[in-house]
Design an enzyme around this catalytic site. Sequence first.
Site, PDB file in Angstrom:
ATOM      1  N   TYR A  46       0.841  -1.101  -0.472  1.00 27.40           N
ATOM      2  CA  TYR A  46      -0.052  -0.030   0.085  1.00 27.40           C
ATOM      3  C   TYR A  46       0.928   1.353   0.232  1.00 27.40           C
ATOM      4  O   TYR A  46       0.545   2.250  -0.464  1.00 27.40           O
ATOM      5  CB  TYR A  46      -0.435  -0.004   1.213  1.00 27.40           C
ATOM      6  CG  TYR A  46      -1.584   1.109   1.139  1.00 27.40           C
ATOM      7  CD1 TYR A  46      -3.052   0.865   0.728  1.00 27.40           C
ATOM      8  CD2 TYR A  46      -1.352   2.161   1.676  1.00 27.40           C
ATOM      9  CE1 TYR A  46      -4.302   2.152   0.112  1.00 27.40           C
ATOM     10  CE2 TYR A  46      -2.432   3.263   1.478  1.00 27.40           C
ATOM     11  CZ  TYR A  46      -3.542   2.968   0.957  1.00 27.40           C
ATOM     12  OH  TYR A  46      -4.626   4.349   0.761  1.00 27.40           O
ATOM     13  N   LYS A  66      -0.957   7.636 -23.306  1.00 26.78           N
ATOM     14  CA  LYS A  66      -0.080   7.129 -25.315  1.00 26.78           C
ATOM     15  C   LYS A  66       1.149   7.059 -25.214  1.00 26.78           C
ATOM     16  O   LYS A  66       1.157   6.145 -25.761  1.00 26.78           O
ATOM     17  CB  LYS A  66      -0.550   8.855 -25.788  1.00 26.78           C
ATOM     18  CG  LYS A  66      -2.238   8.604 -25.884  1.00 26.78           C
ATOM     19  CD  LYS A  66      -3.443   9.404 -23.926  1.00 26.78           C
ATOM     20  CE  LYS A  66      -4.268   9.849 -24.379  1.00 26.78           C
ATOM     21  NZ  LYS A  66      -5.668   9.816 -23.372  1.00 26.78           N
ATOM     22  N   PHE A 121     -19.467  13.738 -26.119  1.00 23.49           N
ATOM     23  CA  PHE A 121     -19.254  13.026 -27.771  1.00 23.49           C
ATOM     24  C   PHE A 121     -18.438  11.456 -26.560  1.00 23.49           C
ATOM     25  O   PHE A 121     -19.334  10.684 -27.533  1.00 23.49           O
ATOM     26  CB  PHE A 121     -17.901  13.767 -27.737  1.00 23.49           C
ATOM     27  CG  PHE A 121     -16.777  13.789 -26.815  1.00 23.49           C
ATOM     28  CD1 PHE A 121     -16.476  14.565 -26.281  1.00 23.49           C
ATOM     29  CD2 PHE A 121     -15.986  12.771 -26.598  1.00 23.49           C
ATOM     30  CE1 PHE A 121     -15.187  15.140 -24.977  1.00 23.49           C
ATOM     31  CE2 PHE A 121     -14.817  12.475 -25.923  1.00 23.49           C
ATOM     32  CZ  PHE A 121     -14.971  13.975 -25.564  1.00 23.49           C
ATOM     33  N   PHE A 162      -8.392  21.411 -24.835  1.00 23.18           N
ATOM     34  CA  PHE A 162      -8.280  19.418 -25.384  1.00 23.18           C
ATOM     35  C   PHE A 162     -10.033  19.209 -24.158  1.00 23.18           C
ATOM     36  O   PHE A 162      -9.808  20.645 -22.967  1.00 23.18           O
ATOM     37  CB  PHE A 162      -7.212  18.775 -24.854  1.00 23.18           C
ATOM     38  CG  PHE A 162      -8.087  17.321 -24.576  1.00 23.18           C
ATOM     39  CD1 PHE A 162      -7.782  16.516 -26.734  1.00 23.18           C
ATOM     40  CD2 PHE A 162      -8.263  16.325 -23.507  1.00 23.18           C
ATOM     41  CE1 PHE A 162      -8.561  15.574 -26.330  1.00 23.18           C
ATOM     42  CE2 PHE A 162      -8.508  14.649 -23.702  1.00 23.18           C
ATOM     43  CZ  PHE A 162      -8.605  14.761 -25.615  1.00 23.18           C
ATOM     44  N   THR A 163     -10.765  18.472 -24.816  1.00 22.71           N
ATOM     45  CA  THR A 163     -11.927  18.073 -23.812  1.00 22.71           C
ATOM     46  C   THR A 163     -12.302  18.155 -22.470  1.00 22.71           C
ATOM     47  O   THR A 163     -12.316  18.816 -21.398  1.00 22.71           O
ATOM     48  CB  THR A 163     -13.028  17.011 -24.559  1.00 22.71           C
ATOM     49  OG1 THR A 163     -11.678  15.761 -24.569  1.00 22.71           O
ATOM     50  CG2 THR A 163     -13.047  17.649 -25.912  1.00 22.71           C
ATOM     51  N   ARG A 204     -15.062  14.761 -34.406  1.00 23.02           N
ATOM     52  CA  ARG A 204     -13.491  15.616 -32.764  1.00 23.02           C
ATOM     53  C   ARG A 204     -14.388  17.134 -33.927  1.00 23.02           C
ATOM     54  O   ARG A 204     -14.021  17.726 -34.750  1.00 23.02           O
ATOM     55  CB  ARG A 204     -11.990  15.569 -33.582  1.00 23.02           C
ATOM     56  CG  ARG A 204     -10.974  14.305 -32.580  1.00 23.02           C
ATOM     57  CD  ARG A 204     -10.854  14.624 -31.387  1.00 23.02           C
ATOM     58  NE  ARG A 204     -12.319  14.108 -30.120  1.00 23.02           N
ATOM     59  CZ  ARG A 204     -11.922  13.803 -29.084  1.00 23.02           C
ATOM     60  NH1 ARG A 204     -11.274  13.962 -28.540  1.00 23.02           N
ATOM     61  NH2 ARG A 204     -13.251  14.128 -28.288  1.00 23.02           N
ATOM     62  N   ASP A 222       0.331  20.078 -21.005  1.00 23.22           N
ATOM     63  CA  ASP A 222       0.276  18.792 -21.009  1.00 23.22           C
ATOM     64  C   ASP A 222       0.809  17.921 -22.146  1.00 23.22           C
ATOM     65  O   ASP A 222       1.895  17.795 -22.945  1.00 23.22           O
ATOM     66  CB  ASP A 222      -1.219  19.145 -22.231  1.00 23.22           C
ATOM     67  CG  ASP A 222      -2.062  17.424 -22.075  1.00 23.22           C
ATOM     68  OD1 ASP A 222      -1.675  16.617 -22.211  1.00 23.22           O
ATOM     69  OD2 ASP A 222      -2.915  17.533 -22.607  1.00 23.22           O
TER      70      ASP A 222
HETATM   71  N1  PM9 Z   1      -7.107  11.422 -24.522  1.00 26.36           N
HETATM   72  C1  PM9 Z   1      -7.851  10.690 -26.654  1.00 26.36           C
HETATM   73  O1  PM9 Z   1      -8.339   9.953 -27.296  1.00 26.36           O
HETATM   74  C2  PM9 Z   1      -9.053  10.071 -24.661  1.00 26.36           C
HETATM   75  C3  PM9 Z   1     -10.316  10.346 -24.100  1.00 26.36           C
HETATM   76  S1  PM9 Z   1     -11.068  11.478 -24.972  1.00 26.36           S
HETATM   77  C4  PM9 Z   1     -11.523  10.917 -26.457  1.00 26.36           C
HETATM   78  O2  PM9 Z   1      -7.310  11.447 -27.563  1.00 26.36           O
HETATM   79  C5  PM9 Z   1      -4.077  15.235 -24.239  1.00 26.36           C
HETATM   80  C6  PM9 Z   1      -3.713  15.406 -25.054  1.00 26.36           C
HETATM   81  C7  PM9 Z   1      -5.100  14.099 -24.384  1.00 26.36           C
HETATM   82  C8  PM9 Z   1      -5.532  13.027 -23.406  1.00 26.36           C
HETATM   83  C9  PM9 Z   1      -6.721  12.018 -23.988  1.00 26.36           C
HETATM   84  C10 PM9 Z   1      -6.259  13.451 -21.923  1.00 26.36           C
HETATM   85  C11 PM9 Z   1      -6.707  13.071 -21.070  1.00 26.36           C
HETATM   86  C12 PM9 Z   1      -5.175  15.019 -21.663  1.00 26.36           C
HETATM   87  N2  PM9 Z   1      -4.378  15.294 -22.821  1.00 26.36           N
HETATM   88  O3  PM9 Z   1      -7.458   9.832 -20.872  1.00 26.36           O
HETATM   89  O4  PM9 Z   1      -7.929  11.134 -18.806  1.00 26.36           O
HETATM   90  O5  PM9 Z   1      -5.308  13.592 -25.630  1.00 26.36           O
HETATM   91  O6  PM9 Z   1      -6.199   9.787 -19.555  1.00 26.36           O
HETATM   92  O7  PM9 Z   1      -6.115  11.864 -19.963  1.00 26.36           O
HETATM   93  C13 PM9 Z   1      -7.789  10.826 -24.980  1.00 26.36           C
HETATM   94  P1  PM9 Z   1      -6.940  10.912 -19.945  1.00 26.36           P
END
Ligand code: PM9
Length: 464
Positions: free
Chosen positions: A79, A265, A456, A131-132, A389, A222
């Site tokens: 832990y 990613k 979305f 970004f979303t 998108r 980011d």
């Molecule tokens: N990006 C993508 O498919 C996954 C979810 S949104 C469709 O591109 C950036 C630049 C991203 C991103 C996620 C996140 C969030 C932050 N910044 O999905 O929470 O491309 O790990 O990261 C997606 P998490």
Amino acid sequence: MAQDNANRKRSWAEPYKIKMVEQVRMTTVEEREKLIRDTGFNTFLLRSRDVYIDLLTDSGTSAMSDRQWAGMMLGDEAYAGSENFYNLEEAVQNYYGYKYLVPTHQGRAAEHIISQLMIKEGDIIPGNMYFTTTKLHQELAGGTFVDVIIDEAHDSDNEHPFKGNIDLDKLKQVIDQYGRDRIPYISIATTVNMAGGQPISLDNLKQVRELTRKHDIPIIHDMTRVAENAYMIKKHEPGQEKRDVRDIVKEICNLTDGATMSAKKDALVNIGGFLAVNDQELFDKARNMVVIYEGLHTYGGMAGRDMEALAIGIRESVDEDHIRARVGQVEYLGKKILGAGIPIVKPVGTHGVFLNARRILPHLSQDELPAQALAAAIYVDSGVRAMERGIVSAGRDPQTGDQIYPKLELVRLTIPRRVYTQAHMDVVAESIEEVWLNRENIRGLKFVYEPEYLRFFQSRFDLI
Ligand code: PM9
């Protein structure tokens, strides 16, 4: 290998061999027509068993290496004080140069923490295109995102090699208008996802650093696709071609004060992320906050084995052969689609090929959701799953509730890392061409269900 063949006539090949396979299933057009209708024309609502080639996202969909899987067996699931945390901390310090690490289960958890800690009601956060999830967390903390990316980024035909660049005049204007006290930080993404996976140049980042230093404004990075951005700098920025990608990655990070990372990613893992900062006071606050929402500060939502896989993934992500093949595969698909005369975002980005849905479906107005309709049509044609998108992703103005109309209305064919071969890319290109030839038959869509946040993911649609 790739280096050895650089000056001789040889075909390109993936710099890995396949040790384990996952069977994929082909469905019929009739089955897919029913499936897309049943899931409300939203590719996020399809079951993956009904997908042939999955280009929904590059997030968490990478194939891990044998070394990463071996690392999973070294998971220390204590832990507190897991050995894997210290390995991850060392990787973050070595490869990225940030001092302090707060692990999180994925990127948006890090965005939540940094937004809650740094943003107060009425604040303004300038950045290189929204970004979303990032923008939503800024808004939930009381802030407003302001786009200060160069105009070229909003024009899918413009071939500027660094469409992720900040427009310094726009940024100066925002600073003059709101003043330093209302700007907690500048939000800079490497690469810019919503612009089509477009990089920022080192030169531009240095200029932003100089300006923000003058005003004492931090930069929060980011760094979700930082290695891909660094590779584009090496490839296209004068004077950078001889440098190692890992040096460029480190320099980018050194020009910023902290970072949020979706490790799903660039860093080649199926789950994981972190917040990394250089300021000890901010770190103490973040480390305290992570225990409320994620878990203890030495795991923050990840299992020990996941942290080990991530530490190894970070190392592999900056390997020259890997990054060249990764971005090269995306470019290969982009060139094939471009060669068929189909409009896409140019130049081809680093993590996907972005189709220009407005130009492909000029008979649909933006209210008829052309990108959503195009993604559904591609799925019906071949079982290839892509993502909208455009207007659906842009959502509504949080103050007025009005629909936001983005200039870019795109379908993203996102390439997972180390998962598909060149033959898969050929099939995808053939399907896109088929859909292009039959584009006049594609009908528009309307919302039948719209959730409040990040619509979305879960909205449902029907044919107009
Ligand atoms: N990006 C993508 O498919 C996954 C979810 S949104 C469709 O591109 C950036 C630049 C991203 C991103 C996620 C996140 C969030 C932050 N910044 O999905 O929470 O491309 O790990 O990261 C997606 P998490």
